[in-house]
Enzyme design. Structure first.
Site, short mmCIF file in Angstrom:
data_model
loop_
_atom_site.label_atom_id
_atom_site.label_comp_id
_atom_site.label_asym_id
_atom_site.label_seq_id
_atom_site.Cartn_x
_atom_site.Cartn_y
_atom_site.Cartn_z
N ARG A 190 0.84 -1.19 0.00
CA ARG A 190 0.00 0.00 0.00
C ARG A 190 0.87 1.24 0.00
O ARG A 190 1.90 1.30 0.68
CB ARG A 190 -0.93 0.01 1.22
CG ARG A 190 -1.95 -1.12 1.20
CD ARG A 190 -2.98 -0.93 0.09
NE ARG A 190 -3.87 -2.07 -0.04
CZ ARG A 190 -3.74 -3.03 -0.95
NH1 ARG A 190 -2.74 -2.97 -1.81
NH2 ARG A 190 -4.60 -4.02 -1.01
N GLU A 224 -3.12 8.07 -6.57
CA GLU A 224 -2.96 7.50 -7.89
C GLU A 224 -4.00 8.06 -8.84
O GLU A 224 -5.18 8.16 -8.47
CB GLU A 224 -3.07 5.97 -7.82
CG GLU A 224 -1.98 5.33 -6.96
CD GLU A 224 -2.05 3.81 -6.91
OE1 GLU A 224 -2.91 3.24 -7.61
OE2 GLU A 224 -1.25 3.20 -6.19
N HIS A 284 0.96 0.86 -10.71
CA HIS A 284 0.07 -0.11 -10.07
C HIS A 284 -0.25 -1.27 -11.01
O HIS A 284 -1.42 -1.58 -11.29
CB HIS A 284 -1.23 0.56 -9.61
CG HIS A 284 -1.86 -0.12 -8.43
ND1 HIS A 284 -2.45 0.57 -7.40
CD2 HIS A 284 -1.97 -1.44 -8.11
CE1 HIS A 284 -2.93 -0.30 -6.51
NE2 HIS A 284 -2.64 -1.53 -6.93
#
Length: 312
Positions: A227, A256, A275
């Protein structure tokens, strides 16, 4: 079990065509509904989908008995404003293989100094570099859930010395030593590689701070696929600028997409990926879901069960 007793499954995501096809191929008799049909068919006990779409349906007043997420992460579902009162399971064991490949790719690129060769090639320069093997190197995996355990087993099979961090330490296959969060710094001080796969909990936020980066050996590589809020951004930037560690790889971030103004973009020895470490394998996801569905039908405990109070 007869068709009449099969639960109706709601595919919560707007774009669920691939999941629909895969379920139909594996279980032609299972009643399915899409979100476009949910108003007329509000009797769906079982939902399958991503948190954001599940929450939209919960906000419309619909209530399931069981929600199977297509994510490994569950943070959006833990918001106290999101309705509860149902079983919640995360995608467990679905992403381990892909994330092992991601970690291994970046470890090898680091060990083999892969970034140096395109630069040398562009200058017609023959510059062999030493390329130590991963076997014998020490790796600390922070988080030994299904993903972390899969990574540990893979790296151990390559001959790496694997240790791990876990909230409640227990024996894990391929892991030589398991410590609690309180053991993070002394264990990190012995690591050539640190891989974070910890979930988002109050105990893991801002965990990787200046004290952590100061504890690392100067040759260490830090990889975060857990995370984004586990890392104190400014502390990592400072540590890399000061050469406290050899490099870092980040696939997750506090915000993000990562804003263009963020210092990470221009920090030395920092590799950023958007990601992508755990792409969804739709076939593996459906295999996991249908296995859990059989357990649901027979009243067995479900895999990937989330404890709302526990936070994962």
């Amino acid at each position: 079990m007869t068709n009449a007793s099969l639960p109706t499954v709601l595919l919560a995501d707007p774009d669920s065509a691939e999941l629909h096809v895969l379920i139909r191929q594996a279980h032609a008799q299972l009643p399915l509904r899409t979100r476009d049909e949910v108003d007329a068919q509000g009797d769906c006990d079982v939902w399958l989908g991503a948190p954001e779409h599940v929450i939209e349906l919960l906000d419309r007043g619909l209530r399931p008995r069981w929600v199977q997420l297509t994510w490994a992460g569950v943070t959006p579902m833990l918001d106290p404003r999101v309705p509860r009162g149902y079983q919640l399971t995360r995608a467990s064991g679905v992403f381990g293989a892909a994330m092992l490949e991601y970690v291994l790719h970046h470890m090898l690129a680091h060990a083999w100094k892969a970034a140096d060769y395109p630069f040398a090639q562009s200058r017609f320069s023959w510059q062999p570099a030493s390329s130590p093997r991963l076997a014998g190197k020490r790796v600390l995996i922070a988080g030994l859930g299904s993903i972390g355990a899969h990574i540990a087993a893979g790296l151990s099979a390559l001959g790496m010395q694997v240790s791990g961090i876990q909230r409640s330490p227990r024996a894990v296959v391929g892991v030589e030593r398991v410590g609690s969060l309180e053991a993070l710094l002394p264990m990190a001080a012995q690591a050539d590689y640190v891989v974070n796969v910890l979930p988002d909990t109050p105990q893991t936020r801002d965990l990787f701070d200046s004290a952590f980066f100061s504890a690392l050996p100067g040759n260490a590589l830090f990889i975060n696929i857990g995370r984004g809020n586990a890392v104190v951004d400014r502390d990592l930037v400072h540590a890399l600028e000061q050469g406290q560690l050899a490099g870092a790889v980040l696939d997750v971030f506090r915000k993000e997409p990562l804003p263009p103004s963020h210092q990470f973009w221009v920090t030395p020895n920092l590799m950023l990926t958007p990601h992508v470490a755990g792409p969804t394998d739709a076939a593996a996801m459906i295999d996991f879901f249908l296995c859990n569905l059989r357990k649901y039908q027979s009243g067995q405990p479900l895999d990937g069960q989330v404890g709302f109070e526990r936070g994962y």
